[in-house]
Design an enzyme around this catalytic site. Structure first.
Site, PDB file in Angstrom:
ATOM      1  N   HIS A  33       0.179   0.960 -13.223  1.00 48.55           N
ATOM      2  CA  HIS A  33       0.974  -0.193 -13.674  1.00 48.55           C
ATOM      3  C   HIS A  33       2.435   0.233 -13.801  1.00 48.55           C
ATOM      4  O   HIS A  33       2.724   1.296 -14.361  1.00 48.55           O
ATOM      5  CB  HIS A  33       0.449  -0.703 -15.022  1.00 48.55           C
ATOM      6  CG  HIS A  33       1.199  -1.914 -15.487  1.00 48.55           C
ATOM      7  ND1 HIS A  33       0.954  -3.179 -14.985  1.00 48.55           N
ATOM      8  CD2 HIS A  33       2.221  -2.055 -16.370  1.00 48.55           C
ATOM      9  CE1 HIS A  33       1.785  -4.037 -15.548  1.00 48.55           C
ATOM     10  NE2 HIS A  33       2.560  -3.378 -16.401  1.00 48.55           N
TER      11      HIS A  33
ATOM     12  N   GLY B 185       0.764  -1.242   0.000  1.00 52.50           N
ATOM     13  CA  GLY B 185       0.000   0.000   0.000  1.00 52.50           C
ATOM     14  C   GLY B 185       0.795   1.293   0.000  1.00 52.50           C
ATOM     15  O   GLY B 185       0.312   2.307   0.496  1.00 52.50           O
TER      16      GLY B 185
HETATM   17  C1  GRF Z   1       3.035  -1.252  -7.609  1.00 58.62           C
HETATM   18  O1  GRF Z   1       4.212  -1.427  -8.330  1.00 58.62           O
HETATM   19  C2  GRF Z   1       1.854  -1.222  -8.555  1.00 58.62           C
HETATM   20  O2  GRF Z   1       2.126  -0.605  -9.748  1.00 58.62           O
HETATM   21  C3  GRF Z   1       1.656  -2.681  -8.775  1.00 58.62           C
HETATM   22  O3  GRF Z   1       1.857  -3.275  -7.504  1.00 58.62           O
HETATM   23  C4  GRF Z   1       2.731  -2.460  -6.743  1.00 58.62           C
HETATM   24  C5  GRF Z   1       1.996  -2.127  -5.485  1.00 58.62           C
HETATM   25  O4  GRF Z   1       2.740  -1.416  -4.575  1.00 58.62           O
HETATM   26  N1  GRF Z   1       0.436  -2.934  -9.438  1.00 58.62           N
HETATM   27  P1  GRF Z   1       2.074  -0.805  -3.278  1.00 58.62           P
HETATM   28  O5  GRF Z   1       1.201  -1.895  -2.650  1.00 58.62           O
HETATM   29  O6  GRF Z   1       1.286   0.397  -3.674  1.00 58.62           O
HETATM   30  O7  GRF Z   1       3.218  -0.473  -2.383  1.00 58.62           O
END
Ligand code: GRF
Length: 200
Positions: A110, A21
């Protein structure tokens, strides 16, 4: 974006998560410091009960829910009154029913320059490993609308990030993640603007 919501309220945003998160935290921080002053984070819904994102939400005083079934996700979204849904590290593909209910109101972050290194199987460190193995000199992050496909919706915003000599998937992921935190907020503002202007 304009300072005042059409109906005078802040735009209600729900965030779907599955993991740590940090993208959610970026939104929480930007709401708190006024960069996203027109956003109200109404609920954080996690596909996993152990997602640290849930603790971040609770610390910020945001309602939380754990929903594994897509029908439960839809029920939670409806109950929250969310106008826009942000997928921030959400590891599930949304049901067509949810997409239909929130057509052009769901955005995703993404960690690559879509259309490169996206779609089925491209998630987490796999994305960055493939970018390095592909000999790319640059990668980046993309905020896009969500449709029925995987990473196929129209692009809202992209930003490039250099791939450096000696990068590992982990070092590249960390560099891209910093950019994600910035463009997710900007992409959300843009989506809210589109919604208010009736552009989509
Ligand atoms: C990020 O790299 C997002 O793009 C991908 O998963 C990761 C999540 O990171 N879909 P976080 O949970 O927001 O730290």
């Amino acid at each position: 974006m304009s300072g005042i919501n059409v109906n005078g309220d802040r735009t209600k945003v729900a965030v779907l998560v599955s993991g740590g998160g940090t993208n959610l935290q970026a939104l929480i921080d930007k709401v708190a410091d006024g960069q996203l002053a027109d956003v109200e984070l109404v609920k954080v819904i996690s596909s996993r009960p152990d997602a640290y994102a849930l603790e971040r939400a609770a610390k910020a005083g945001i309602a939380t829910a754990v929903a594994k079934e897509q029908s439960d996700v839809l029920a939670e979204l409806k109950a929250s009154g969310a106008e826009i849904v942000v997928l921030a590290g959400y590891m599930r593909v949304l049901s067509p029913e949810i997409i239909e209910n929130y057509r052009n109101r769901i955005i995703n972050i993404h960690p690559s320059l879509i259309p490169k290194y996206c779609g089925k199987g491209f998630y987490g460190l796999r994305v960055h490993k493939a970018v390095i193995e592909g000999g790319e000199k640059e990668s980046g992050a993309t905020v896009h609308y969500v449709d029925e496909g995987v990473d196929t919706g129209s692009i809202i915003l992209q930003e490039k990030v250099p791939v450096l000599e000696g990068d590992t998937p982990e070092t590249l992921a960390a560099r891209v993640l910093e950019t994600e935190h910035e463009i997710l907020a900007k992409g959300l503002e843009k989506a809210i603007d589109d919604l208010k202007k009736g552009d989509r």
